[in-house]
Scaffold this motif. Sequence first.
Motif, mmCIF file in Angstrom:
data_model
loop_
_atom_site.group_PDB
_atom_site.id
_atom_site.type_symbol
_atom_site.label_atom_id
_atom_site.label_comp_id
_atom_site.label_asym_id
_atom_site.label_seq_id
_atom_site.Cartn_x
_atom_site.Cartn_y
_atom_site.Cartn_z
ATOM 1 N N TYR A 1 7.280 36.142 91.566
ATOM 2 C CA TYR A 1 5.967 36.444 92.041
ATOM 3 C C TYR A 1 5.823 37.906 92.312
ATOM 4 N N THR A 2 4.743 38.560 91.964
ATOM 5 C CA THR A 2 4.729 39.862 92.291
ATOM 6 C C THR A 2 3.563 40.350 92.604
ATOM 7 N N ILE A 3 3.020 41.193 93.425
ATOM 8 C CA ILE A 3 1.977 42.141 93.708
ATOM 9 C C ILE A 3 2.258 43.417 93.575
ATOM 10 N N ALA A 4 1.546 44.202 92.608
ATOM 11 C CA ALA A 4 2.113 45.745 92.522
ATOM 12 C C ALA A 4 0.657 46.437 92.162
ATOM 13 N N THR B 1 -4.812 46.823 91.407
ATOM 14 C CA THR B 1 -3.845 45.837 91.976
ATOM 15 C C THR B 1 -3.789 44.734 90.812
ATOM 16 N N VAL B 2 -2.430 44.334 90.633
ATOM 17 C CA VAL B 2 -2.128 43.458 89.678
ATOM 18 C C VAL B 2 -1.115 42.430 90.247
ATOM 19 N N MET C 1 -5.124 39.402 87.390
ATOM 20 C CA MET C 1 -4.280 38.224 87.364
ATOM 21 C C MET C 1 -3.610 38.117 86.051
ATOM 22 N N ILE C 2 -2.095 38.441 86.255
ATOM 23 C CA ILE C 2 -1.429 38.677 84.865
ATOM 24 C C ILE C 2 -1.024 37.328 84.244
ATOM 25 N N SER C 3 -1.549 37.326 82.730
ATOM 26 C CA SER C 3 -1.009 36.345 81.945
ATOM 27 C C SER C 3 -0.017 36.432 81.156
#
Length: 730
Positions: A28-31, A43-44, A74-76
């Motif tokens: 799980y990433t916040i980048a 922000t992704v 929000m990454i799919s």
Amino acid sequence: MKNDTPQQVVTIEGDLDRITYFNEENHYTIAKIKPFNTGNIVTVVGHMAAVRPGEALRIKGKWETHPRYGLQLMISSYSVLLPATTDGIQKYLQSGVIKGIGPKMAGRIVNHFGSQAFEVIEKSPYRLLEVEGLGAKKIDSIHHAWKDHHVVRGLMHFMQSVGLKPAWCAKIIQAYGQNAEEVIRRDPYRLPVDIPGINFYTADAVARKLGISKRGPERTRAAILHILQEYLNDGNIFTPRDQLLEQGKALFKIEKEAIDKGLEALAAEHEIAVEKFSNGQAEAVYLNFMHQAEYGLASRIKAFLSVPVDASGMDSERILDEVQQKLAIQLSDDQLHALEEILSHRMVIITGGPGTGKTTLIRSVNAVFRAHGKRVLLAAPTGRAAKRLSEVSGRDARTIHRLLEYSPQDATFGKNPDNPLEADVIIVDEASMVDLLLMFHLLRAIPMKALLVLVGDVFQLPPVGPGNVLADMLKSKAIPVFYLNKIFRQAQESPIVLNAHKVRQGDFPELNHLDDPDFLSEFYFIEQSDPNRIASMIVELCRSAIPGNFSFDPFDDIQVLTPMHKGVAGTINLNQILQRALNPNPETIESMGAGFRTGDKVMHLKNNYQKDIFNGDIGRIDSIDKKNQRVMVDYEGRIVSYDAAEMNEITLAYAISVHKSQGSEYPAVVVPIITQHYTMLQRNLLYTAITRGKKLVVLIGSKRALEIALHNDRPQKRLSNLANRLRSVF
């Protein structure tokens, strides 16, 4: 970007500027991404693996507006855009993405191979010998670094294509290594067995996307194991063969002949055990480890009880003297008789309702044996139950897992037949909560010459885990049992105790109403049938009515217990509205869709031996560190830290389920009883909820719901053969 609607899937391409948070367990990433076509940093949020700052990414996802952090993508899905030009390739290699390649070496490789540099490193690494300064050892290191960096990325792309959640990527690689994709393609039905959280339906969907036949033996075996696991999750030890055949046909369209072959194969592989019932007709199908536990527990009890007990020097007069001297209490005739019998048996069960003297008997057994120089160990299934046992006995008590030196890393117990407990007497309180597997491991670790005393109330809810061991032991009549039925005078004066016994017997409790401010009781009933009104009344009870009339603290003393999680009067909704009412603190941190505030009442959800915190422990959030995504929780003076990856181990605890309350006591409990909870309304659940309150119990709901609970004394029967095994042993 701002014109995109929240429902629309968008694609952005840009350089990975920085990673602000990364969870190694699930990726799980916040980048922050810097898009090519704009200078604005984006922000992704989502699951990404094996990405490094400086890499170019293509990300698909949906825009969402976070109430605190604003617009986020929000990454799919995502992919890395490897550069195609020689300048881009050299910049990529000298960025440090591939360990072993620095700026100078990157220049030499690109000068020699040009735009083919990536292909050489991945597919023909031996050609790197053509580059000055690179030997075989260094080349091997570079090739493995490339594979390590890209295998995760490749697996993530494969998982996305077959419908597997990116959060499972790390666990899959840990289980299968670099060949993970090959393993899944060959047999996706291994996933439910090897990867926690993946079920048969997910594996079946993956198999469909990979074009694997529905008629294959792998699918049949996986379906059988899935059905057995579902029965186990419901508390059953085995599955009747005829029911397994029915479900295989109804759920998965698998014919009887195929299931028969699957059972034979699984039995040959020691995954399952098939055993005929005593009537010689029906058959029970076990997961093998459960069969070993049930058979092993019965055999261990047989061996345990075959060892004679030396009770010399333990006459009634001496026992009374020792209890009087040590505890300054006078035992009743029933308690004295039970104590004498306990001293002359290898294993006994003490059972009874509230106020019947179980705690006094525990203290007396402890005192008498210690007076004779015996080593006594005290244990309970949960941390809160162990703490309460310590308080009432004045001695150290531990959870059974800690007593047995359980290792969560490899799921083994340090105490076993080869390294038994160093004790002469083991006393286990709240034994009705102990499931089959834990009881099996406990009995294995007890020395053959020790004494075991199990104390519990079989009318409470069964264990969360499989089996109903204490009830099966009582049913077998193979182990000495001492029933404490007399309610002592002090307990007779308690409406909580008296009403608990009424409920236990199926009688309607005596209901006092909160309409006389001059009359304060310990037990109240508020009649209300509207769930929304009940929820708002619970808030008022906790916020003002109970603290105002009884001086109980809303956080430390009052606990809301409810039968279900969903619904207006379930834990989820009640926690949200109680949090708003009792804790207006604005400092909040978000985790997995939940919001925690400084000062919140929270419960720890699973045993964490590294932190020395256990399932059911309740604390208060002491502080929040937003920068480092960390929460500090105060557990009665001890501060425990949770990072972002660990916050799923805690939940709001203004309201908890009745099941979670087992083994605990609270000064005051508030219990909604409504007909919407129909599937959970059982006599043992109501009885368990009432007996959690020490000084005040408030039921709020309808008399109809109370009647349903009282009349429903047929909780779902758990399939177990332990009682029959014990009967046959003796």
